[in-house]
Scaffold this motif. Sequence first.
Motif, PDB file in Angstrom:
ATOM      1  N   VAL A  12     -46.814 -48.546  25.989  1.00 30.82           N
ATOM      2  CA  VAL A  12     -47.674 -48.168  24.935  1.00 30.82           C
ATOM      3  C   VAL A  12     -46.834 -47.520  23.837  1.00 30.82           C
ATOM      4  CG1 VAL A  12     -49.916 -47.028  23.963  1.00 30.82           C
ATOM      5  CG2 VAL A  12     -49.931 -47.999  26.374  1.00 30.82           C
ATOM      6  N   ASP A  13     -46.817 -48.111  22.638  1.00 30.87           N
ATOM      7  CA  ASP A  13     -46.073 -47.597  21.484  1.00 30.87           C
ATOM      8  C   ASP A  13     -47.092 -46.894  20.561  1.00 30.87           C
ATOM      9  OD1 ASP A  13     -43.621 -47.590  20.274  1.00 30.87           O
ATOM     10  OD2 ASP A  13     -44.566 -48.949  18.440  1.00 30.87           O
ATOM     11  N   ALA A  14     -48.132 -47.470  20.503  1.00 28.48           N
ATOM     12  CA  ALA A  14     -49.191 -46.809  19.550  1.00 28.48           C
ATOM     13  C   ALA A  14     -50.610 -46.903  19.947  1.00 28.48           C
ATOM     14  CB  ALA A  14     -49.291 -47.198  18.116  1.00 28.48           C
ATOM     15  N   LEU A  15     -51.738 -46.147  19.677  1.00 28.30           N
ATOM     16  CA  LEU A  15     -53.011 -46.380  19.967  1.00 28.30           C
ATOM     17  C   LEU A  15     -53.792 -46.151  18.705  1.00 28.30           C
ATOM     18  CD1 LEU A  15     -53.243 -44.439  23.359  1.00 28.30           C
ATOM     19  CD2 LEU A  15     -53.374 -47.070  22.921  1.00 28.30           C
ATOM     20  N   TYR A  16     -54.896 -47.095  18.543  1.00 30.62           N
ATOM     21  CA  TYR A  16     -55.638 -46.873  17.323  1.00 30.62           C
ATOM     22  C   TYR A  16     -57.369 -47.035  17.775  1.00 30.62           C
ATOM     23  CZ  TYR A  16     -51.579 -47.788  14.825  1.00 30.62           C
ATOM     24  OH  TYR A  16     -50.185 -47.877  14.494  1.00 30.62           O
ATOM     25  N   ARG A  17     -58.227 -46.295  17.186  1.00 31.57           N
ATOM     26  CA  ARG A  17     -59.548 -46.498  17.122  1.00 31.57           C
ATOM     27  C   ARG A  17     -60.014 -46.883  15.968  1.00 31.57           C
ATOM     28  NH1 ARG A  17     -63.166 -41.166  18.383  1.00 31.57           N
ATOM     29  NH2 ARG A  17     -63.062 -39.962  16.389  1.00 31.57           N
ATOM     30  N   TYR A  18     -61.123 -47.274  15.643  1.00 33.04           N
ATOM     31  CA  TYR A  18     -61.766 -47.572  14.204  1.00 33.04           C
ATOM     32  C   TYR A  18     -63.351 -47.050  14.325  1.00 33.04           C
ATOM     33  CZ  TYR A  18     -57.841 -50.876  14.575  1.00 33.04           C
ATOM     34  OH  TYR A  18     -56.510 -51.298  14.573  1.00 33.04           O
ATOM     35  N   PRO A  19     -63.497 -45.640  13.800  1.00 32.49           N
ATOM     36  CA  PRO A  19     -64.622 -45.045  13.901  1.00 32.49           C
ATOM     37  C   PRO A  19     -65.870 -46.051  13.215  1.00 32.49           C
ATOM     38  CG  PRO A  19     -62.987 -43.633  13.407  1.00 32.49           C
ATOM     39  CD  PRO A  19     -62.310 -44.850  13.515  1.00 32.49           C
ATOM     40  N   VAL A  20     -65.117 -46.764  11.915  1.00 33.60           N
ATOM     41  CA  VAL A  20     -66.276 -47.350  11.165  1.00 33.60           C
ATOM     42  C   VAL A  20     -65.689 -48.890  11.103  1.00 33.60           C
ATOM     43  CG1 VAL A  20     -67.205 -47.702   8.800  1.00 33.60           C
ATOM     44  CG2 VAL A  20     -66.630 -45.370   9.454  1.00 33.60           C
ATOM     45  N   LYS A  21     -66.551 -49.716  11.647  1.00 34.51           N
ATOM     46  CA  LYS A  21     -66.334 -51.125  11.605  1.00 34.51           C
ATOM     47  C   LYS A  21     -65.906 -51.450  10.181  1.00 34.51           C
ATOM     48  CE  LYS A  21     -68.407 -55.548  12.631  1.00 34.51           C
ATOM     49  NZ  LYS A  21     -67.701 -56.091  13.897  1.00 34.51           N
TER      50      LYS A  21
END
Length: 260
Positions: free
Chosen positions: A4-13
């Motif tokens: 795993v190189d990077a992780l992202y979440r998107y709080p606002v669609k």
Amino acid sequence: MIRVDALYRYPVKGFTPEKRDTLVIQDDGRVRGDRALVFRFADALEPEDATFPKSRGLALMTFPTLARVRLSFDDTAHTLRLRVDDLDVTADLSDEGRARLSETVTAFLRTTSDAKLLDAEGILPLGLIGDGVTARFQDRPRGFVSLHGSASVDDLDATVPAPVDDRRFRSNIVVSGTAPWAELTWQGRVRIGEVVFDVQKPIERCAAITANPDTGVRDARLLRVLTTEFGQDEPTLGILLLPTDGGGTIRVGDEITLLD
């Protein structure tokens, strides 16, 4: 070795991501806190189920200048911060706070090339919905966790003059250590850290990937490039995953193993 190189979440669609060191994968196949808020259009009712099409609220697909807005969500205080140009607004999820955030986004869009889109029937006033915790505004009922290989993006970047990086593709997980496009061939199960996933299908891309993540300008005809330069039937980059037996936590640096 694939990691795993990077992780992202998107709080606002439909808005920019938060880069994270860890992601919590829920047993329903969603990332905790991912797409937990959305700026819906005035004529879009709040959904009863866990899905919300892009066409019912603000999204990069139709409002590319949203890429200029940087945001962060405080999981403890339940406050959302929006930053763009000279604007820097933080508000909670009270009715007053939601109204302030909606007004801030509307005011910003009024200064951009997307301003005329706000005048379409049923768009304004925007309404910020969601509790900031529950992942419920994905495009697909099952939610899914999205993944792509950094080598695939690098290969695509080399074919166009505009800068192309991982942010255009809005995946939750970016992996290194694979050959370009190798993830599209994955089948069966894959282990990422402590979580085992079933590979579901490749991700067919929309116009959101044509928007530069810094300027909000559509500066790369990537949908056409994927089908012409790479010979794809449909513009595709990345894959969708679902956990097989409960969720868990995945971390940057986790090893990835193809199980079958």
